[in-house]
Motif scaffolding. Structure first.
Motif, short mmCIF file in Angstrom:
data_model
loop_
_atom_site.label_atom_id
_atom_site.label_comp_id
_atom_site.label_asym_id
_atom_site.label_seq_id
_atom_site.Cartn_x
_atom_site.Cartn_y
_atom_site.Cartn_z
N SER A 158 0.84 -1.20 0.00
CA SER A 158 0.00 0.00 0.00
C SER A 158 0.87 1.25 0.00
O SER A 158 2.04 1.22 0.42
CB SER A 158 -0.93 0.02 1.22
N ALA A 159 0.29 2.35 -0.47
CA ALA A 159 1.06 3.58 -0.61
C ALA A 159 1.60 4.08 0.72
O ALA A 159 2.66 4.70 0.77
CB ALA A 159 0.18 4.66 -1.25
N ASP A 160 0.90 3.81 1.82
CA ASP A 160 1.37 4.27 3.13
C ASP A 160 2.22 3.22 3.83
O ASP A 160 2.65 3.42 4.96
CB ASP A 160 0.19 4.65 4.03
N PHE A 212 7.78 3.93 -0.49
CA PHE A 212 8.05 4.76 0.69
C PHE A 212 6.73 5.00 1.42
O PHE A 212 5.66 5.09 0.79
CB PHE A 212 8.64 6.11 0.28
N SER A 213 6.79 5.09 2.73
CA SER A 213 5.59 5.41 3.49
C SER A 213 5.20 6.87 3.24
O SER A 213 6.02 7.69 2.80
CB SER A 213 5.81 5.18 4.98
N SER A 214 3.94 7.20 3.51
CA SER A 214 3.44 8.55 3.23
C SER A 214 4.13 9.61 4.07
O SER A 214 4.18 10.77 3.67
CB SER A 214 1.92 8.59 3.46
N ASP A 215 4.67 9.24 5.23
CA ASP A 215 5.41 10.22 6.04
C ASP A 215 6.91 10.23 5.73
O ASP A 215 7.67 11.03 6.27
CB ASP A 215 5.20 9.97 7.54
N GLY A 216 7.33 9.32 4.85
CA GLY A 216 8.73 9.29 4.44
C GLY A 216 9.67 8.61 5.41
O GLY A 216 10.86 8.49 5.14
N GLU A 217 9.16 8.11 6.52
CA GLU A 217 10.03 7.51 7.53
C GLU A 217 10.41 6.07 7.17
O GLU A 217 11.53 5.65 7.42
CB GLU A 217 9.32 7.54 8.90
N ASN A 218 9.47 5.34 6.61
CA ASN A 218 9.71 3.93 6.34
C ASN A 218 9.85 3.66 4.85
O ASN A 218 9.34 4.40 4.00
CB ASN A 218 8.56 3.07 6.89
N ASN A 250 -1.43 -1.32 -6.76
CA ASN A 250 -0.63 -1.12 -5.55
C ASN A 250 -0.32 0.34 -5.26
O ASN A 250 0.49 0.64 -4.39
CB ASN A 250 0.69 -1.91 -5.65
N ASN A 251 -0.95 1.29 -6.00
CA ASN A 251 -0.69 2.69 -5.67
C ASN A 251 -1.49 3.14 -4.46
O ASN A 251 -1.12 4.07 -3.79
CB ASN A 251 -0.99 3.60 -6.87
N ASN A 252 -2.62 2.47 -4.20
CA ASN A 252 -3.38 2.75 -2.98
C ASN A 252 -4.52 1.76 -2.88
O ASN A 252 -5.56 1.96 -3.46
CB ASN A 252 -3.93 4.19 -2.97
N PHE A 253 -4.32 0.67 -2.13
CA PHE A 253 -5.43 -0.26 -1.99
C PHE A 253 -6.01 -0.20 -0.59
O PHE A 253 -6.58 -1.15 -0.10
CB PHE A 253 -5.02 -1.70 -2.34
#
Length: 907
Positions: A602-604, A886-892, A667-670
Motif C-alpha cells: 500500500s502507498a502508506d 516509501f511510506s506517506s510520512d517518508g520515515e519507512n 498497488n498505488n493505494n489499496f
C-alpha cells in the motif's frame, strides 16, 4: 406442567430478530418535503441537515463528483460551505502534519451526532404539522368509521403532541376467551376472570419501569374491539391514520382451541408497518388442562396429609376436594392408559379461575417480553437510549423453575440484541461503540456478568475495526486486556466520552486496569497540527495545458538524503509461505499445489497484499480446481488481517500452469479499493477458452467487500486514481477505458484516443485529474473527466515503463530502454535528466513523498537510490524486490519479494 409451553418463547424471539432491518436516517417523504417548503425555518433546518449529510458522505467516500446532484439542491450559501469543507478535508488528507485517519474519525463522529440530532428535531416538527392536518380532518368526527378503537382518534393524535421525545403508543388487542365456550369449565363462563383486564394490568405494571426511565410509553388498554375488526385489515386501517405516531399493537385471537399472538409496529414517519406472528396455534386449552392437573397433584398431597391426621377419604373429598377430586381421578386414568401404550384418547379436566389466572400469567410473559423488545428498539434507534428489558426479564420469568428453559430465553434475547446493534452500523456507525458500552453498563447490573463483559469486548472490537486496527490476533481474542492495550496507543481527543464510559464499565466488571489519557494534551496537539497546515490546492485546473503545482512544506538536501539511504536498516522481516495460506483453517480445502502469483504494498506501507493460486482435487473428477486467493497483511505486525477468494466460481483445468494467469494488483493505494485482473485459460481437449474479469473490492470498517466485476476481452494494465474515483484500463491495441468507481453503477466513460501501439504504463496524477499513458515513442497526458488529450511528449525510446509522478505533479519518471530512468517536465514536455547506473533491466520505481529521493531496482537484485535535483546516485544495496514503496510520512521504506516482506527505517 404449564411451563413446558414456554419453550417456544426463545424460538419466537429469534424468529422475530430476523425481521430487524438496518437503521437509516428516516426519509421525510413527499409530504414532509412539501411541509418544509411552506415554512421558512423548517426549510433552513432541512438545508442544514442536507449539508451535514453531504459532509458526512464526502468524508466517508471522498468523492466530490458523487455529491454534484445533491449539491445543486442546496442554496448558494450552503453549497459554498460544502465546497469549503471538501477543500479542508482534502488539505488534511495531503498534509504531512496531520494523521488524517484520526482527524477523519473525529469529524465523522461529530457529523453523525449532528445528523442524528437534526433529523430527530426535523422529524418531530414535521410530525407536529402532519398531526395538525389530521386533526382538521377529524375535527367533526366523533369516532373513525370501522375503527378497531373505542377511543376518538383525534384524542390519541393530540395527546402529548408537544413532547420532545415522542412516546411509543401501545395498543392492546386481547384474546377474547370471555366470548368463547370453554369445554368443561367448572363454573359459568361469565364468572371466569376477564383475561383482558388481567393481562392489561400485568403490562401496565411492566411498562411503569419504562416511564420511570425516560422512555415514554402511552399504553392504551381497553381501546380495542377485536370482534368487529381484526388482523391485517385493522393494522392497515390504523397505519393509514396513525403513521405519524410510533405505534406497537399487541394482537391475540382465538382460533377454535388455539390462540394466535401477533405484533405490528412502526416508528416515526414509517413508510410501512411491520406485522408478524409471534405465537401460531398455541393450544391454550391444554394449558388450562395442565394447570388443572397441577392443581389435582397438589390436592393429592394435601389429601394425604389430612388422611395422616385421621380424616376419612370420602369426608375429605366431599368437604375440600371439589373439582380437584374429579381431575385427580381423570389424571390417574390418563396415566394408567398412557403407561399401557394407549395415547389416542382425549381426557378433559374441569378448569376454574386459578387455571385462567395461570394462562394469563403465561400470556403476560409473552406480551411483556415482546413489548420490551420493540420498545427497546424504538428508544435505541430514535433516542440512543440503552435497552431496559434485560434488567426486567428476571422478574418476568421468576416462576419458571427449569434452569435450562430460563437460559434458553436469556440466550435468545441476547441474540435479538446482537441483531439489533448490527442493524445500527450504517446510521449510528461512529457512535455504535459508545452505544454498545451503554448496553454493557446495563448488563453489568444483572446477574449475568459475562453478558456485560462480552458486550464490552464487542464494543472494543468494533472501535478497533472502525480504525483498521483489528487484526486476526484480536479477532480471536476473548479477553479484554489485549484490546485495551491496542486502544491506548490510538486515542484522540474525540474519544473522551468513550473512555469515560469504558472506565465505568471496567469498574463494574471488577477489572482494575483503567485507561488514563490526558485529553487536554491530545486536544492541544490537534490544534497545533491544524495550525501548521498550509492551504494546499487540491483541484488541479487545466488551462492551456498548464498544471498548477501542489505545494509541500519542508525540504531534503543531498547531505540529508545520503544520510537517510545509508542509514536504512531492516526493522521488521516476515517470511511469506504460500503453502501456509492454503493450509490455513480460514481456507478449509486440502491443498494439493499452490503458487504465489503477485505481491503489492500500500502507498502508506501499512499493508501488503499477496495474490496466490491454489489447486485442489475435485472429488470424483480427474480435473483440478483453480482458486485465486488474496490475503492482506499488517506490515507492522506481519499478521494476516483478512483473506478472500477472487474467482467465486470453481474453474477446472487439465494442467496446472501459473502462466495461464495474467494478473494485476493495484498497488498505488489499496487502502479503500483493490482491483485484481485475471485471465484464466481453460483447456478443453484441443481447444481452449479465456475468461477475463476485473474484480473490484472496497474496504469498509476494516474489511474488503466485493463491489463490482468488469468483464473485458483484453486487459493489459490497470490503475486506480489517488482519490479512488476512477479505474483506468488499457488493452493490447493501445486503447484506454475509464470507469467511475465511486458509485455502485461503475459507469463506463467514453474511450479515450488510443496509442499507436500497446500501452506500457498508466498512472494518475497526485490530484487524480490527469491520466498519463506511455507507449513506444510517445507519452500522452489526458484530462480524466473529459477524456481530452492535453499534450503529447514525443521521445525516441523503444519502451517507456513504470511511470510515476513526482509528489508535486509537475514531473514524471519512467524506465526507458530497460536500463535508464528518464524524467520529464509535463508542462514544457522536455526531458529534464536521465538516471544511469543499472547494468540490467530495471523493474520498479518508488519516490519519496518529499520529492527529492528516487528508488529503483533491477533484475540482478540491485536496489539504487538517487538524489533527484542532481541525478546523483547516492547508495545501492543488493536486494531481491517484487514491489517497493516509501511510506506517506517518508520515515519507512517497504519491500516485498516472493519469499519475504521487509520494513526498512533509517537509523
Amino acid at each position: 406442567m404449564i411451563w413446558k409451553f414456554v419453550t417456544g418463547i426463545g424460538k419466537s424471539i429469534i424468529n422475530t430478530a430476523q425481521f430487524i432491518v438496518p437503521s437509516s436516517i428516516a426519509s421525510l417523504g413527499n409530504t414532509g418535503v412539501e411541509i418544509i417548503s411552506q415554512d421558512e425555518q423548517l426549510a433552513k433546518d432541512y438545508q442544514k441537515l442536507q449539508a451535514t449529510q453531504l459532509k458526512l458522505q464526502y468524508l466517508q467516500e471522498q468523492n466530490q463528483q458523487n455529491l454534484a446532484p445533491k449539491l445543486a439542491q442546496l442554496n448558494p450559501q450552503k453549497a459554498k460551505e460544502i465546497k469549503h469543507y471538501i477543500q479542508t478535508t482534502d488539505n488534511h488528507k495531503l498534509s504531512e502534519q496531520i494523521d488524517f485517519e484520526k482527524w477523519r474519525w473525529q469529524q465523522e463522529k461529530s457529523l453523525q451526532l449532528q445528523l442524528l440530532a437534526l433529523n430527530q428535531s426535523l422529524q418531530t416538527q414535521v410530525l407536529n404539522y402532519q398531526r395538525q392536518s389530521s386533526l382538521q380532518v377529524l375535527e367533526e368526527q366523533k369516532k373513525l368509521d370501522n375503527s378497531p378503537l373505542w377511543l376518538v382518534t383525534s384524542d390519541i393524535i393530540n395527546h402529548n403532541n408537544t413532547e420532545t421525545n415522542i412516546p411509543l403508543r401501545v395498543f392492546f388487542a386481547p384474546p377474547n376467551l370471555q366470548f368463547e365456550r370453554i369445554e368443561n369449565a367448572s363454573n359459568n363462563i361469565l364468572e371466569l376472570p376477564n383475561l383482558e383486564l388481567t393481562i392489561a394490568e400485568g403490562l401496565r405494571q411492566f411498562l411503569l419501569n419504562y416511564t420511570t426511565s425516560r422512555r415514554e410509553i402511552d399504553f392504551l388498554a381497553g381501546a380495542w374491539v377485536s370482534k368487529s375488526f381484526h388482523s391485517e385489515a385493522s393494522i392497515k386501517s390504523l397505519f393509514s391514520v396513525f403513521k405519524t405516531e410510533p405505534t406497537l399493537i399487541l394482537e391475540s385471537e382465538i382460533d377454535g382451541k388455539y390462540l394466535n399472538f401477533r405484533i405490528a409496529h412502526w416508528f416515526k414517519n414509517g413508510v410501512n408497518y411491520n406485522y408478524r406472528p409471534v405465537i401460531s396455534r398455541l393450544p391454550y386449552q391444554e394449558i388450562l388442562f395442565n394447570s388443572a392437573k397441577d392443581r389435582a397433584l397438589v390436592w393429592e398431597k394435601t389429601r394425604n396429609k389430612l388422611m395422616e391426621l385421621g380424616k376419612k377419604t370420602d369426608e375429605i373429598d366431599q368437604l375440600y376436594g371439589g373439582e380437584d377430586v374429579q381431575n385427580l381421578n381423570t389424571l390417574k386414568q390418563e396415566e394408567e392408559l398412557t403407561k399401557a401404550g394407549i395415547n389416542n384418547l382425549k381426557f378433559t379436566y374441569l378448569v376454574n379461575e386459578e387455571d385462567f389466572q395461570n394462562l394469563a400469567e403465561f400470556l403476560i410473559i409473552y406480551h411483556c417480553i415482546f413489548t420490551g423488545l420493540v420498545a427497546d428498539e424504538y428508544f435505541l434507534r430514535e433516542y440512543q437510549l440503552p435497552p431496559l428489558l434485560p434488567t426486567l426479564i428476571s422478574g418476568l420469568i421468576k416462576d419458571i423453575k427449569q434452569e435450562q428453559l430460563v437460559e434458553e430465553i436469556l440466550e435468545s434475547i441476547n441474540i435479538y440484541y446482537e441483531k439489533l446493534y448490527q442493524s445500527l452500523s450504517q446510521s449510528h456507525g461512529v457512535i455504535l461503540p459508545e452505544l454498545m458500552l451503554d448496553f454493557a453498563l446495563v448488563l453489568s447490573e444483572i446477574s449475568h456478568a459475562d453478558w456485560a463483559s462480552n458486550q464490552a469486548i464487542k464494543s472494543l472490537k468494533y472501535w478497533l475495526k472502525q480504525r483498521g486496527l483489528l487484526d486476526d490476533e484480536l479477532i480471536d481474542e476473548h479477553g479484554i486486556e489485549p484490546h485495551l492495550s491496542r486502544l491506548k496507543t490510538n486515542l484522540t481527543n474525540g474519544d473522551r466520552q468513550y473512555i469515560e464510559k469504558l472506565n465505568q464499565c471496567l469498574d463494574k466488571l471488577g477489572i482494575e486496569e483503567k485507561i488514563e489519557a490526558d485529553f487536554e494534551i491530545l486536544a492541544g496537539e490537534l490544534v497545533e497540527e491544524e495550525a501548521e497546515i498550509e492551504e494546499i490546492p487540491t483541484d488541479l485546473t487545466v488551462k492551456n495545458t498548464e498544471i498548477i503545482p501542489v505545494k509541500f512544506t519542508g525540504d531534503i538536501n543531498q547531505e540529508i538524503a545520503i544520510k537517510y539511504v545509508q542509514g536504512l536498516s531492516i526493522t521488521k522481516k516476515y517470511e511469506i509461505n504460500p503453502k501456509s495460506f492454503i493450509d490455513d483453517e480460514s481456507i478449509p480445502r486440502p491443498s494439493m499445489r499452490n503458487e504465489l502469483i503477485s505481491l503489492a504494498i500500500s502507498a502508506d506501507t501499512r499493508y501488503f497484499i499477496a495474490l496466490f493460486l491454489g489447486l485442489y482435487n475435485r472429488k470424483y473428477h480427474r480435473r483440478e480446481t483453480q482458486l485465486l486467493y488474496v490475503r492482506l497483511f499488517d506490515f507492522n505486525t506481519g499478521k494476516p488481517l483478512e483473506d478472500f477468494e477472487v474467482n467465486k466460481s470453481l474453474v477446472t483445468a487439465n494442467q496446472f500452469s501459473p502462466q495461464n494467469y495474467e494478473h494485476t494488483i493495484i498497488n498505488n493505494n489499496f487502502r479503500n479499493h483493490l482491483a485484481i485482473y485475471s485471465t484464466i485459460k481453460l483447456d478443453y481437449g484441443l481447444s481452449s477458452k479465456n475468461k477475463n474479469q476485473i474484480n473490484l473490492y472496497q474496504r469498509h470498517l476494516g474489511e474488503y467487500k466485493w463491489k463490482k466485476d468488469f468483464l473485458e476481452e483484453d486487459v493489459k494494465l490497470l490503475a486506480i486514481s489517488n482519490n479512488e474515483y476512477y479505474l483506468a484500463m488499457s488493452d493490447s491495441k493501445g486503447y484506454l477505458k475509464v470507469w467511475e468507481i465511486y458509485n455502485n453503477e461503475g459507469k463506463n466513460k467514453d474511450y479515450l484516443l488510443p496509442h499507436d501501439h500497446q500501452i506500457e504504463s498508466l498512472v494518475f496524477s497526485p490530484n487524480s485529474n490527469i491520466l498519463v499513458s506511455s507507449g513506444s515513442k510517445k507519452i500522452k497526458i489526458w484530462e480524466v473527466e473529459t477524456g481530452e488529450l492535453l499534450m503529447i511528449i514525443n521521445h525516441e525510446y523503444s519502451s517507456c515503463k513504470s511511470l510515476i509522478f513526482s509528489p508535486d505533479g509537475q514531473t514524471i519518471f519512467a524506465i526507458t530502454d530497460d536500463k535508464t530512468i528518464s524524467q520529464w517536465d509535463i508542462n514544457t514536455k522536455e526531458e529534464i535528466q536521465q538516471f544511469k547506473g543499472h547494468n540490467t533491466t530495471i523493474r520498479n520505481l518508488a519516490i519519496h513523498p518529499k520529492g527529492k529521493l528516487l528508488a529503483s531496482n533491477s533484475d540482478n537484485n540491485i536496489l539504487k537510490f538517487w538524489y533527484i535535483p542532481t541525478g546523483a546516485e547516492l547508495h545501492n544495496l543488493e536486494e531481491e524486490i517484487t514491489a517497493m514503496a516509501f511510506s506517506s510520512d517518508g520515515e519507512n521504506f517497504a519491500t516485498v519479494n516472493d519469499h519475504t516482506a521487509k520494513l526498512w527505517r533509517s537509523i
